[in-house]
Enzyme design. Structure first.
Site, short mmCIF file in Angstrom:
data_model
loop_
_atom_site.label_atom_id
_atom_site.label_comp_id
_atom_site.label_asym_id
_atom_site.label_seq_id
_atom_site.Cartn_x
_atom_site.Cartn_y
_atom_site.Cartn_z
N ASP A 13 37.16 40.17 46.76
CA ASP A 13 36.99 39.30 45.59
C ASP A 13 38.24 38.51 45.24
O ASP A 13 38.34 37.97 44.16
CB ASP A 13 36.52 40.11 44.39
N GLU A 14 39.19 38.43 46.15
CA GLU A 14 40.49 37.92 45.75
C GLU A 14 41.16 37.17 46.91
O GLU A 14 41.15 37.65 48.04
CB GLU A 14 41.32 39.16 45.38
N ASP A 17 40.42 35.45 41.58
CA ASP A 17 40.00 36.86 41.57
C ASP A 17 38.78 37.01 40.66
O ASP A 17 38.84 36.71 39.47
CB ASP A 17 41.19 37.69 41.06
P1 TTP Z 1 39.66 44.09 41.33
O1 TTP Z 1 39.69 42.61 41.49
O2 TTP Z 1 40.96 44.79 41.26
O3 TTP Z 1 38.90 44.49 40.01
P2 TTP Z 1 37.63 43.83 39.37
O4 TTP Z 1 37.21 42.59 40.08
O5 TTP Z 1 36.57 44.87 39.26
O6 TTP Z 1 38.12 43.51 37.92
P3 TTP Z 1 39.18 42.39 37.47
O7 TTP Z 1 39.56 41.62 38.68
O8 TTP Z 1 38.45 41.57 36.47
O9 TTP Z 1 40.31 43.16 36.88
O10 TTP Z 1 38.80 44.73 42.48
C1 TTP Z 1 37.65 44.10 43.02
C2 TTP Z 1 36.61 45.12 43.39
O11 TTP Z 1 37.16 46.07 44.31
C3 TTP Z 1 36.13 45.93 42.21
O12 TTP Z 1 35.06 45.30 41.53
C4 TTP Z 1 35.72 47.22 42.86
C5 TTP Z 1 36.64 47.36 44.05
N1 TTP Z 1 37.70 48.31 43.71
C6 TTP Z 1 37.57 49.63 44.11
O13 TTP Z 1 36.60 49.98 44.79
N2 TTP Z 1 38.53 50.53 43.75
C7 TTP Z 1 39.61 50.19 42.99
O14 TTP Z 1 40.46 51.03 42.67
C8 TTP Z 1 39.73 48.82 42.58
C9 TTP Z 1 40.90 48.39 41.74
C10 TTP Z 1 38.76 47.93 42.96
MG MG Z 2 38.62 41.16 40.59
#
Ligand code: TTP
Ligand code: MG
Length: 392
Positions: free
Chosen positions: A105-106, A11
């Site tokens: 991203d995951e 992720d």
């Molecule tokens: P995440 O992987 O949940 O968050 P992140 O990558 O920003 O941070 P981390 O993994 O380090 O905790 O989500 C990936 C992307 O998806 C995030 O950059 C933006 C988008 N996203 C949204 O648009 N709305 C949301 O509520 C979330 C959680 C993520």
């Molecule tokens: Mg992320």
């Protein structure tokens, strides 16, 4: 006994914000918040510097501005994020054919068959982290474990830029000190309820006999959380892109005649189908409704909307229209199902630009936020549909 599996959960860290910081060196080390900038905008993500002020995904922009007035506020550049996502998934694909993307991203990767070529789970995790860093300039956290649930918890534990390996046999010990809210499907209500009983950490659930947990939570939820707490999860990593249809159905404990109630259940099913479509970056060109009557006669109707859809509201509207064609008030129904078929790659961003409307962008952002909330707190992942409890 079969050999333990080797599953990775990978992720990217603060994904959208990290891309912004990468592309504009002036933003590095600063609080950066990406999301809708309109009056009803929502935070998509915040850089870790901004998280120090308490800013979180899915929070209203208005609140974020109060918490971090000095931060840099940017609207998403989806086209760039999608390009980065493709690069990262190409790296994943280089290590195993079993890659299950959960969002841009995951992903989960089953690397059990890759050992001879690329080494053990930890080695592959290190290689992936390095390749992502070199290719995209971004940090990615990875968890390595014998199953999906533990791998996901592990990847989250030392974010950002974390690598956590849980050796086979260590799952329960690894989970023991963590909060119950880490369990997949443990929503705020459940966490509160368990806290009321003095149960706060996963080790508290491990200490209960499985029958006792079933007595407290009911058979289904009790079994589910009892297994997860012990680090047991046999869900497979599946390459969802090969899916040709995505559907959900539910059988009622007692037949349902009331159309309003059928509509409510249908909306739940539609939301689930929508979430799975969006996770797989797919849209449905065909929506199908299925009804089974108490005598097991089964009917289905389908409709091709004007364009491929993946949004909850669109799926709900399609489902309702089909229900009204197939069901008369008062007709008892034993099972109801909704599915999307004739799936196409979403290419959401191209569409966005074509349509160019800000409203569209906001709708997408909000949808994404809702998905994330559900993915994290996943109340309906365990709420029995046949109980038909309204979600709020
Ligand atoms: P995440 O992987 O949940 O968050 P992140 O990558 O920003 O941070 P981390 O993994 O380090 O905790 O989500 C990936 C992307 O998806 C995030 O950059 C933006 C988008 N996203 C949204 O648009 N709305 C949301 O509520 C979330 C959680 C993520
Ligand atoms: Mg992320």
């Amino acid at each position: 006994m079969t050999a333990p599996r080797t599953i990775l959960h990978a992720d990217l860290d603060a994904f959208y914000a990290a891309v912004e910081q990468r592309d504009d060196p002036a933003l590095r080390g600063k609080p950066v918040i990406v999301g809708g900038l309109g009056p009803r905008g929502v935070v998509a993500t915040a850089s870790y510097e901004a998280r120090a002020f308490g800013v979180r995904s899915a929070m209203s922009m208005a609140r974020a501005r109060k918490l971090a007035p000095g931060a840099v506020y940017l609207r998403p550049r989806m086209r760039d994020y999608v390009a980065v996502s493709r690069q990262v998934f190409a790296i994943f694909d280089g290590f195993t054919p079993l890659v299950e993307g959960l969002s841009l991203d995951e992903a989960f990767l089953d690397v059990g068959g890759s050992r001879r070529l690329f080494g053990d789970g930890e080695t592959i995790a290190r290689s992936i982290r390095q390749a992502v860093r070199e290719t995209t300039g971004l940090g990615i956290s990875v968890g390595v474990a014998s199953n999906k649930f533990v791998a996901k918890v592990a990847s989250d534990l030392r974010k950002p830029d974390g690598l956590v390996v849980v050796p086979p046999g260590e799952e329960a010990r690894f989970l023991a000190p963590l909060a119950i809210s880490r369990l997949w499907g443990a929503g705020p209500r459940l966490v509160e309820r368990l806290r009321g009983l003095g149960l706060d950490r996963i080790r508290d659930l491990q200490a209960l006999a499985p029958e006792d947990l079933r007595r407290i939570l009911g058979d289904r939820a009790g079994g589910h959380f009892g297994a997860l707490a012990r680090g047991l999860d046999d869900r497979e990593v599946s390459n969802q892109r090969e899916t040709h249809s995505i559907s959900r159905e539910t059988t009622f404990a007692r037949d349902v005649c009331d159309q309003a109630r059928l509509e409510r259940v249908l909306a739940e099913l539609a939301r689930d189908v929508g979430r799975r479509l969006r996770h797989a970056c797919l849209r449905a060109r065909c929506i199908r409704l299925k009804l089974r009557l108490p005598d097991f006669h089964t009917f289905s109707r389908q409709h091709h909307p004007a364009r491929a859809i993946d949004r909850d509201a669109d799926l709900i509207a399609e489902g309702r229209a089909l229900l009204h064609r197939l069901h008369d008030e008062g007709m008892p129904v034993r099972l109801i199902g909704l599915g999307g078929a004739d799936l196409v790659e979403a290419e959401a961003q191209e569409q966005l630009e074509l349509f160019g409307a800000e409203a569209e962008a906001r709708a997408e952002g909000l949808q994404d936020a809702l998905d994330r909330i559900r993915a994290r707190f996943g109340a309906e992942a365990i709420r029995p549909l046949d109980d038909d409890a309204p979600s709020s």
